[in-house]
Write an enzyme that holds these catalytic residues in place. Structure first.
Site, PDB file in Angstrom:
ATOM      1  N   SER A   1      47.938  43.907  31.226  1.00  0.00           N
ATOM      2  CA  SER A   1      46.806  44.580  31.883  1.00  0.00           C
ATOM      3  C   SER A   1      45.793  43.552  32.379  1.00  0.00           C
ATOM      4  O   SER A   1      44.615  43.844  32.524  1.00  0.00           O
ATOM      5  CB  SER A   1      46.133  45.547  30.903  1.00  0.00           C
ATOM      6  OG  SER A   1      45.669  44.834  29.759  1.00  0.00           O
TER       7      SER A   1
ATOM      8  N   GLU B   1      32.666  24.456  31.509  1.00  0.00           N
ATOM      9  CA  GLU B   1      31.727  25.578  31.403  1.00  0.00           C
ATOM     10  C   GLU B   1      31.211  25.733  29.972  1.00  0.00           C
ATOM     11  O   GLU B   1      30.009  25.960  29.756  1.00  0.00           O
ATOM     12  CB  GLU B   1      32.413  26.867  31.896  1.00  0.00           C
ATOM     13  CG  GLU B   1      32.509  26.866  33.409  1.00  0.00           C
ATOM     14  CD  GLU B   1      33.473  27.892  34.005  1.00  0.00           C
ATOM     15  OE1 GLU B   1      33.389  28.124  35.203  1.00  0.00           O
ATOM     16  OE2 GLU B   1      34.307  28.435  33.268  1.00  0.00           O
TER      17      GLU B   1
HETATM   18  C1  LIG Z   1      38.813  30.889  29.742  1.00  0.00           C
HETATM   19  C2  LIG Z   1      39.497  31.036  31.071  1.00  0.00           C
HETATM   20  C3  LIG Z   1      38.791  30.820  32.244  1.00  0.00           C
HETATM   21  C4  LIG Z   1      39.418  30.967  33.480  1.00  0.00           C
HETATM   22  N1  LIG Z   1      38.695  30.763  34.619  1.00  0.00           N
HETATM   23  C5  LIG Z   1      39.266  31.000  35.820  1.00  0.00           C
HETATM   24  C6  LIG Z   1      38.506  30.890  37.016  1.00  0.00           C
HETATM   25  O1  LIG Z   1      37.323  30.558  36.986  1.00  0.00           O
HETATM   26  N2  LIG Z   1      39.126  31.176  38.194  1.00  0.00           N
HETATM   27  C7  LIG Z   1      40.438  31.544  38.251  1.00  0.00           C
HETATM   28  O2  LIG Z   1      40.950  31.836  39.334  1.00  0.00           O
HETATM   29  N3  LIG Z   1      41.178  31.639  37.140  1.00  0.00           N
HETATM   30  C8  LIG Z   1      40.637  31.382  35.926  1.00  0.00           C
HETATM   31  N4  LIG Z   1      41.383  31.490  34.788  1.00  0.00           N
HETATM   32  C9  LIG Z   1      42.804  31.792  34.904  1.00  0.00           C
HETATM   33  C10 LIG Z   1      43.061  33.269  35.167  1.00  0.00           C
HETATM   34  O3  LIG Z   1      42.308  34.041  34.287  1.00  0.00           O
HETATM   35  C11 LIG Z   1      44.536  33.521  35.017  1.00  0.00           C
HETATM   36  O4  LIG Z   1      45.219  32.751  35.968  1.00  0.00           O
HETATM   37  C12 LIG Z   1      44.873  34.986  35.228  1.00  0.00           C
HETATM   38  O5  LIG Z   1      44.246  35.763  34.266  1.00  0.00           O
HETATM   39  C13 LIG Z   1      46.371  35.199  35.189  1.00  0.00           C
HETATM   40  O6  LIG Z   1      46.656  36.543  35.320  1.00  0.00           O
HETATM   41  P1  LIG Z   1      47.946  37.150  34.638  1.00  0.00           P
HETATM   42  O7  LIG Z   1      47.978  38.596  34.994  1.00  0.00           O
HETATM   43  O8  LIG Z   1      49.115  36.323  34.973  1.00  0.00           O
HETATM   44  O9  LIG Z   1      47.712  36.966  33.092  1.00  0.00           O
HETATM   45  P2  LIG Z   1      46.517  37.516  32.196  1.00  0.00           P
HETATM   46  O10 LIG Z   1      45.335  37.850  32.990  1.00  0.00           O
HETATM   47  O11 LIG Z   1      46.399  36.545  31.090  1.00  0.00           O
HETATM   48  O12 LIG Z   1      47.103  38.879  31.638  1.00  0.00           O
HETATM   49  C14 LIG Z   1      48.163  38.917  30.746  1.00  0.00           C
HETATM   50  C15 LIG Z   1      48.229  40.311  30.179  1.00  0.00           C
HETATM   51  O13 LIG Z   1      49.426  40.481  29.475  1.00  0.00           O
HETATM   52  C16 LIG Z   1      49.173  40.991  28.189  1.00  0.00           C
HETATM   53  N5  LIG Z   1      50.251  40.515  27.336  1.00  0.00           N
HETATM   54  C17 LIG Z   1      50.555  39.252  27.010  1.00  0.00           C
HETATM   55  N6  LIG Z   1      51.657  39.218  26.238  1.00  0.00           N
HETATM   56  C18 LIG Z   1      52.043  40.498  26.085  1.00  0.00           C
HETATM   57  C19 LIG Z   1      53.096  41.128  25.395  1.00  0.00           C
HETATM   58  N7  LIG Z   1      54.014  40.433  24.719  1.00  0.00           N
HETATM   59  N8  LIG Z   1      53.163  42.473  25.421  1.00  0.00           N
HETATM   60  C20 LIG Z   1      52.264  43.201  26.090  1.00  0.00           C
HETATM   61  N9  LIG Z   1      51.248  42.660  26.779  1.00  0.00           N
HETATM   62  C21 LIG Z   1      51.149  41.330  26.776  1.00  0.00           C
HETATM   63  C22 LIG Z   1      47.794  40.463  27.848  1.00  0.00           C
HETATM   64  O14 LIG Z   1      47.190  41.235  26.831  1.00  0.00           O
HETATM   65  C23 LIG Z   1      47.126  40.621  29.198  1.00  0.00           C
HETATM   66  O15 LIG Z   1      46.710  41.938  29.390  1.00  0.00           O
HETATM   67  C24 LIG Z   1      40.779  31.328  33.543  1.00  0.00           C
HETATM   68  C25 LIG Z   1      41.492  31.552  32.362  1.00  0.00           C
HETATM   69  C26 LIG Z   1      40.856  31.398  31.134  1.00  0.00           C
HETATM   70  C27 LIG Z   1      41.626  31.634  29.874  1.00  0.00           C
END
Ligand SMILES: Cc1cc2nc3c(=O)[nH]c(=O)nc-3n(C[C@H](O)[C@H](O)[C@H](O)COP(=O)(O)OP(=O)(O)OC[C@H]3O[C@@H](n4cnc5c(N)ncnc54)[C@H](O)[C@@H]3O)c2cc1C
Length: 508
Positions: free
Chosen positions: A22, A185
């Protein structure tokens, strides 16, 4: 009367899409399917959508967790073709096309016709997972709240120690490991806390004497921003009072501090109770499940190699998006997750509508930015490089735009006013449980499963005994109630008769 199962009237079941996660990928992918003729099931291990880029503001008391983590159910309330299922996905069966998830020992198996895997990435301690006990990462709301407790708690402990005349340098030292955007940050915000926010709140300590150290094995700050912005960020951090130590690898972490090894082989120990790990990411272990069944390669960060259309090799019905993929050196940023999941959703919808396949996925880089402190940030947009207040205002506008929900935007702006124009931090509340619950849970063999009964294992005999206990208790309660009623009547009488505060002798 028609029978639904009668040949000719039977409706073909709708195409089932399962979305794992999510986060940015999961949420934006699900939303992009709102007009598609499909049933979407989002399976995620948290009940919220997390805006990770602002986690550091929760950890340092600027924002509340609700502002950056709205409930997924509420966001998707009006998307009729979507349902949300809480669960930690433990298996994906590519042959049977099912996703298995668990929560507190309860298992769900959800079949799919198309799958979007958007499980993101976790913290990597580069094989030293035991560091996490003393140096929490910054990946979840739990992490941010634990860090909030540790940071503000360290100042409290220092105040107590200083009142007893003890040396509290180790309590007033904060080490952030990793000089990427999150590390920068965090270091900037802790320095602001010590220099501005908390300056007048303590009596025995001078918060301005706190030591804030940013350590990285790399030779520069913010490597993805290039040498020039990296150098200017370092200078800004140093102006804020942050010590930046580059080319130093952390080799050990314990309760009281950490040890690092410099490039020349020299070992150095930093005494600091508060350590924050902002170095390294590792893709969700679900990439291993997918790789084992598809033969797709994994890179060092555990990211999986996908086809140019984001499908898993040999499995055109499975899309992998966001932080989990290794494709064309794409960075692990929110825009990659958003754009890749929208691409996957469009492809699924197009297939159902009989449209030709899209061109391979192409990432449109909208730029990157990182804040250093209030009014200071760095930004890269195309060839443009910005610093200072202009970059900071850009950061403000972009983050406001992407915070989910109108209500959250309003309250975030109010909190920013409080923190950036004033000195306050509206969200300093922290509890002992927030600081210690993670370690306590880790000590339970079965984690949270140990704290609840397994499904279906309801013990009737235990229940009967408990009921007898409750009946006896109720009996006692009746007697106690009579006593309380009598007491209350007496209290009322004393008030009504003006007998309170009147000496017994004068009443006589
Ligand atoms: C502290 C921090 C600061 C950041 N700052 C920036 C920024 O300034 N600018 C930028 O562009 N990016 C930033 N990022 C990176 C950005 O947040 C990520 O690239 C982005 O969130 C990736 O999206 P995603 O959907 O791939 O994964 P996520 O957003 O991490 O979502 C993963 C989802 O999968 C769920 N999940 C994981 N494993 C399982 C499982 N086994 N079963 C069910 N659900 C699961 C999690 O609960 C979550 O809901 C930052 C990241 C962090 C941690």
């Amino acid at each position: 009367m028609t029978d639904d199962n009668t040949e000719g009237t039977m409706q073909a079941p709708r195409h089932r899409v399962v979305v794992i996660g999510s986060g940015f990928g999961g949420l934006f992918g699900t939303k992009a399917l709102r007009r598609a003729d499909v049933d979407v099931t989002m399976v995620a291990k948290t009940t919220h959508h997390l805006f990770q880029p602002l986690l550091y503001q929760v950890a340092t008391g600027i924002l509340s967790e609700g502002e950056i983590a709205p409930p997924t159910r509420e966001i998707l309330r009006s998307q009729k073709n979507a349902q949300v299922l809480l669960g930690n996905v433990t298996d994906i069966d590519l042959g049977r096309r099912t996703v298995t998830s668990q929560v507190l020992g309860r298992e769900s198996v959800v079949p799919y016709d198309s799958l979007i895997v958007a499980a993101g990435a976790g913290q990597s301690y580069f094989g030293n997972d035991h560091f996490s006990e003393f140096a929490p990462g910054m990946k979840s709301i739990d992490d941010a709240l634990e860090l909030r407790g540790r940071i503000f708690g360290a100042f409290e402990m220092a105040e107590l120690g200083a009142r007893r005349g003890e040396n509290v340098d180790h309590l007033l030292a904060f080490v952030v490991v990793g000089a990427g955007p999150t590390g920068v940050e965090m270091a900037g915000q802790i320095a602001e806390l010590a220099q501005r926010t908390l300056r007048r709140d303590f009596r025995a300590i001078n918060t301005r004497s706190a030591r804030v150290v940013l350590v990285d094995a790399a030779a520069q700050v913010l490597p993805p921003f290039g040498a020039k912005l990296g150098a200017s960020t370092k200078k800004e951090l140093e102006k804020l009072g942050v010590e930046v130590i580059l080319g130093a690898m952390v080799t050990d972490v314990d309760e009281r501090g950490l040890t690092m090894q410099h490039k020349d082989g020299r070992s150095e120990r930093l005494e600091a109770v508060t350590k924050i790990w902002a170095a390294g990411v590792q893709a969700s272990s679900l990439t291993q499940t997918l790789a084992a069944q598809s033969g797709a390669p994994l890179d060092r960060a555990g990211r999986i190699g996908v086809n140019p259309d984001l499908t898993l090799p040999g499995h055109p019905d499975v899309f992998v998006v966001g932080d989990m993929i290794a494709l064309d050196n794409l960075p692990g940023v929110a825009q990659v997750a958003i754009q890749s999941s929208r691409y996957a959703a469009k492809e699924i919808r197009g297939r159902i509508e009989g449209k030709p396949a899209q061109e391979p996925f192409h990432y449109f880089d909208k730029g990157s930015m990182a804040t250093i402190s209030r009014f200071r940030a760095v930004a890269m947009v195309g060839k443009l490089r910005l610093t200072g207040i202009i970059a900071w205002l850009m950061w403000l506008a972009v983050h406001l735009f992407y915070i989910t929900g109108f209500k959250n935007r309003i309250t975030a702006v109010l909190h920013w006013f409080v923190s950036f124009l004033g000195r306050g931090r509206s969200e300093r509340t922290s509890t002992e449980q927030q600081i210690f619950a993670r370690s306590a849970l880790a000590r339970l063999r079965g984690g949270t499963n140990d704290l609840v009964s397994a499904p279906g294992l309801y013990d009737a005999a235990h229940d009967l005994a408990r009921r007898a206990e409750l009946e006896e208790q109720a009996h006692h309660d009746l007697a106690r109630r009579a006593e309380l009623e009598k007491q209350a009547l007496e209290e009322a009488r004393l008030t009504d008769e003006g007998a309170r505060g009147v000496k017994e002798t004068s009443r006589a």
